[in-house]
Design a protein around this motif. Sequence first.
Motif, mmCIF file in Angstrom:
data_model
loop_
_atom_site.group_PDB
_atom_site.id
_atom_site.type_symbol
_atom_site.label_atom_id
_atom_site.label_comp_id
_atom_site.label_asym_id
_atom_site.label_seq_id
_atom_site.Cartn_x
_atom_site.Cartn_y
_atom_site.Cartn_z
ATOM 1 N N GLU A 85 1.201 6.713 -14.496
ATOM 2 C CA GLU A 85 2.236 6.912 -15.520
ATOM 3 C C GLU A 85 3.398 5.944 -15.316
ATOM 4 N N ALA A 86 3.853 5.813 -14.070
ATOM 5 C CA ALA A 86 4.968 4.904 -13.794
ATOM 6 C C ALA A 86 4.610 3.466 -14.127
ATOM 7 N N ALA A 87 3.382 3.067 -13.827
ATOM 8 C CA ALA A 87 2.956 1.690 -14.093
ATOM 9 C C ALA A 87 2.872 1.406 -15.587
ATOM 10 N N LEU A 88 2.361 2.356 -16.347
ATOM 11 C CA LEU A 88 2.267 2.162 -17.798
ATOM 12 C C LEU A 88 3.649 2.069 -18.427
ATOM 13 N N LEU A 89 4.559 2.928 -18.001
ATOM 14 C CA LEU A 89 5.906 2.922 -18.569
ATOM 15 C C LEU A 89 6.683 1.675 -18.171
ATOM 16 N N PRO A 99 9.991 4.117 -7.409
ATOM 17 C CA PRO A 99 11.299 3.699 -7.940
ATOM 18 C C PRO A 99 11.941 2.564 -7.142
ATOM 19 N N ASP A 100 11.813 2.599 -5.829
ATOM 20 C CA ASP A 100 12.388 1.527 -5.007
ATOM 21 C C ASP A 100 11.620 0.217 -5.160
ATOM 22 N N GLU A 104 4.510 7.368 1.659
ATOM 23 C CA GLU A 104 5.275 8.275 0.815
ATOM 24 C C GLU A 104 4.470 8.595 -0.437
ATOM 25 N N TRP A 105 4.857 9.676 -1.113
ATOM 26 C CA TRP A 105 4.284 9.970 -2.413
ATOM 27 C C TRP A 105 4.753 8.918 -3.409
ATOM 28 N N PRO A 106 3.922 8.556 -4.379
ATOM 29 C CA PRO A 106 4.344 7.563 -5.370
ATOM 30 C C PRO A 106 5.665 7.904 -6.054
ATOM 31 N N ILE A 160 0.854 -1.182 0.000
ATOM 32 C CA ILE A 160 0.000 0.000 0.000
ATOM 33 C C ILE A 160 0.892 1.235 0.000
ATOM 34 N N VAL A 161 0.611 2.173 -0.913
ATOM 35 C CA VAL A 161 1.364 3.424 -0.990
ATOM 36 C C VAL A 161 0.393 4.584 -0.845
ATOM 37 N N ASP A 162 0.643 5.457 0.114
ATOM 38 C CA ASP A 162 -0.223 6.626 0.306
ATOM 39 C C ASP A 162 0.537 7.624 1.173
ATOM 40 N N PRO A 163 0.727 8.864 0.688
ATOM 41 C CA PRO A 163 1.457 9.850 1.497
ATOM 42 C C PRO A 163 0.672 10.373 2.691
ATOM 43 N N ARG A 164 -0.604 10.061 2.761
ATOM 44 C CA ARG A 164 -1.450 10.572 3.842
ATOM 45 C C ARG A 164 -1.261 9.682 5.068
ATOM 46 N N THR A 165 -0.440 10.144 5.973
ATOM 47 C CA THR A 165 -0.027 9.309 7.105
ATOM 48 C C THR A 165 -1.177 8.972 8.049
#
Length: 233
Positions: free
Chosen positions: A155-159, A130-131, A123-125, A102-107
């Motif tokens: 965008e990152a997932a498509l690329l 990248p990690d 964290e922000w995507p 799960i990724v979400d910058p909203r702590t």
Amino acid sequence: MDLALLTTLNAERAARRATVLITHLSSGAQHLLRASEIATDPLAPQLEAALRAGKSGVVGEGDGRVFLTVHVPPPRVVVIGAVHISQALAPMARLAGYDVTIVDPRTAFATAERFPDTTVIAEWPDTALPDLALDPFTALVALTHDPKIDEPALEAALLADCFYVGALGSRRTHAKRLDRLADRGLSPALLGRIHAPIGLDIGAANPPEIAVAVLGEVIAALRKPAPAREAAA
């Protein structure tokens, strides 16, 4: 297996790249095919089916019989957004054999208490992905409804050629999303890979049901050949 073949196989596995070890049963000769090399092989349909299923087995007849040893990375689901749908989706996906992050910058939302037994990255995507090294054995599911969070991840997932890319939102919301992503330089062919509205059309009416619809679509994207997926859509 000779040492050079084993070394190559281990390197491909470490890089999360799918391979098939082909053993000729009549002679014992072996060679390794990377996923990118399969399309031009005479056994391409059988090899592609074996990779989709993630299962090894014998194909061919007579002296042409070979054993396909399939090596595929464990499939992953990266969920953008620590929301109610994610809380239902994470345990379902784990039961189905997927690693889940799960990724979400909203702590306030991205906490271990809300997502037990799940990797949570607050964290922000742009920072987190990248990690994680998205790849063709990763599904990305964007659920925040916030363009600042969802769209860089899409965008990152498509690329990265993720096998599934889905985003929550109505058709109108998605049309506006596509315009913004096109402004970022993404081609119509890439944008056409986004599943939106997300999930199978099962009439889902609450977060757990939406999670079921999303997971079903993810599984279909991994296991079915493209023509079969399109026919079922």
